[in-house]
Design a protein around this motif. Sequence first.
Motif, PDB file in Angstrom:
ATOM      1  N   ARG A 135      43.936  18.620  -7.185  1.00  0.00           N
ATOM      2  CA  ARG A 135      44.509  19.767  -6.466  1.00  0.00           C
ATOM      3  C   ARG A 135      44.278  21.064  -7.235  1.00  0.00           C
ATOM      4  N   ILE A 136      44.457  21.016  -8.532  1.00  0.00           N
ATOM      5  CA  ILE A 136      44.304  22.215  -9.357  1.00  0.00           C
ATOM      6  C   ILE A 136      42.836  22.608  -9.482  1.00  0.00           C
ATOM      7  N   MET A 137      41.996  21.631  -9.778  1.00  0.00           N
ATOM      8  CA  MET A 137      40.575  21.939  -9.953  1.00  0.00           C
ATOM      9  C   MET A 137      39.954  22.406  -8.637  1.00  0.00           C
ATOM     10  N   GLU A 138      40.360  21.822  -7.520  1.00  0.00           N
ATOM     11  CA  GLU A 138      39.827  22.252  -6.218  1.00  0.00           C
ATOM     12  C   GLU A 138      40.195  23.707  -5.937  1.00  0.00           C
ATOM     13  N   GLU A 139      41.412  24.083  -6.283  1.00  0.00           N
ATOM     14  CA  GLU A 139      41.859  25.467  -6.085  1.00  0.00           C
ATOM     15  C   GLU A 139      40.990  26.422  -6.913  1.00  0.00           C
ATOM     16  N   ALA A 140      40.728  26.050  -8.158  1.00  0.00           N
ATOM     17  CA  ALA A 140      39.895  26.886  -9.026  1.00  0.00           C
ATOM     18  C   ALA A 140      38.451  26.921  -8.531  1.00  0.00           C
ATOM     19  N   LEU A 141      37.949  25.784  -8.072  1.00  0.00           N
ATOM     20  CA  LEU A 141      36.559  25.731  -7.594  1.00  0.00           C
ATOM     21  C   LEU A 141      36.355  26.571  -6.327  1.00  0.00           C
ATOM     22  N   VAL A 142      37.367  26.669  -5.492  1.00  0.00           N
ATOM     23  CA  VAL A 142      37.271  27.531  -4.304  1.00  0.00           C
ATOM     24  C   VAL A 142      37.060  28.975  -4.759  1.00  0.00           C
ATOM     25  N   LEU A 143      37.864  29.422  -5.725  1.00  0.00           N
ATOM     26  CA  LEU A 143      37.713  30.786  -6.253  1.00  0.00           C
ATOM     27  C   LEU A 143      36.324  30.975  -6.857  1.00  0.00           C
ATOM     28  N   TYR A 144      35.915  30.025  -7.673  1.00  0.00           N
ATOM     29  CA  TYR A 144      34.626  30.098  -8.360  1.00  0.00           C
ATOM     30  C   TYR A 144      33.471  30.139  -7.355  1.00  0.00           C
ATOM     31  N   ASN A 145      33.505  29.256  -6.370  1.00  0.00           N
ATOM     32  CA  ASN A 145      32.431  29.205  -5.366  1.00  0.00           C
ATOM     33  C   ASN A 145      32.398  30.472  -4.510  1.00  0.00           C
ATOM     34  N   ASN A 146      33.568  31.055  -4.230  1.00  0.00           N
ATOM     35  CA  ASN A 146      33.608  32.316  -3.482  1.00  0.00           C
ATOM     36  C   ASN A 146      32.940  33.440  -4.270  1.00  0.00           C
ATOM     37  N   VAL A 147      33.205  33.477  -5.570  1.00  0.00           N
ATOM     38  CA  VAL A 147      32.583  34.497  -6.427  1.00  0.00           C
ATOM     39  C   VAL A 147      31.077  34.294  -6.457  1.00  0.00           C
ATOM     40  N   LYS A 148      30.654  33.042  -6.610  1.00  0.00           N
ATOM     41  CA  LYS A 148      29.213  32.750  -6.643  1.00  0.00           C
ATOM     42  C   LYS A 148      28.558  33.154  -5.318  1.00  0.00           C
ATOM     43  N   ALA A 149      29.211  32.854  -4.199  1.00  0.00           N
ATOM     44  CA  ALA A 149      28.653  33.190  -2.880  1.00  0.00           C
ATOM     45  C   ALA A 149      28.520  34.701  -2.706  1.00  0.00           C
ATOM     46  N   LYS A 150      29.520  35.460  -3.174  1.00  0.00           N
ATOM     47  CA  LYS A 150      29.476  36.926  -3.058  1.00  0.00           C
ATOM     48  C   LYS A 150      28.369  37.507  -3.907  1.00  0.00           C
ATOM     49  N   ARG A 151      28.104  36.866  -5.043  1.00  0.00           N
ATOM     50  CA  ARG A 151      27.038  37.346  -5.934  1.00  0.00           C
ATOM     51  C   ARG A 151      25.667  36.881  -5.476  1.00  0.00           C
ATOM     52  N   GLY A 152      25.654  35.855  -4.616  1.00  0.00           N
ATOM     53  CA  GLY A 152      24.388  35.301  -4.169  1.00  0.00           C
ATOM     54  C   GLY A 152      23.795  34.335  -5.165  1.00  0.00           C
ATOM     55  N   ASP A 153      24.643  33.771  -6.027  1.00  0.00           N
ATOM     56  CA  ASP A 153      24.174  32.786  -7.011  1.00  0.00           C
ATOM     57  C   ASP A 153      23.818  31.480  -6.321  1.00  0.00           C
ATOM     58  N   GLU A 154      22.707  30.958  -6.641  1.00  0.00           N
ATOM     59  CA  GLU A 154      22.280  29.656  -6.104  1.00  0.00           C
ATOM     60  C   GLU A 154      22.660  28.524  -7.032  1.00  0.00           C
ATOM     61  N   SER A 155      22.826  28.829  -8.328  1.00  0.00           N
ATOM     62  CA  SER A 155      23.064  27.763  -9.325  1.00  0.00           C
ATOM     63  C   SER A 155      24.460  27.233  -9.291  1.00  0.00           C
TER      64      SER A 155
END
Length: 155
Positions: A135-155
């Motif tokens: 539950r905790i890691m999924e919450e953090a990964l949502v934030l992380y993936n949103n940041v990556k998507a906004k930056r256009g990171d593919e990695s």
Amino acid sequence: MASVYHGSDAHLATVLAHEVGHIVARHHAEKETRSTWVYFIHDMLNRFVTIDFAQRVLPLVPLLPFNRRLEMEADYIGLLLMAAAGYDPRCAPIIYDEFDKYEELKESRNKFKLGGFLSSHPPGRKRAQALDRPRIMEEALVLYNNVKAKRGDES
């Protein structure tokens, strides 16, 4: 004993985000309020108990579980902060696990052991396990993936 994260930006982000987590949660103010009551009780008990041990240790004991709880809370807030800043939160449990290995090594050299009883921080392994809960890691990964998507990171 160093991992790929030791000395990396992710390592620094984990530690700094944890410390900022203390500030965001206003832990200093919380500790001050609690300390006032603990020292009041300590002063009252000192009128009846004059043992040096009581004077030195009594004020610390009630604060230790409280401090450990604040550390766990700062770990959680820090995990979310680092993820929101674009650092992979999956590295944080690995880093806390490494802290535990370092503490075990340090404690093995120490002749006077209390099994971490007087430690103000929870064991690194316990901190790693708490952050790695789905539950905790999924919450953090949502934030992380949103940041990556906004930056256009593919990695």
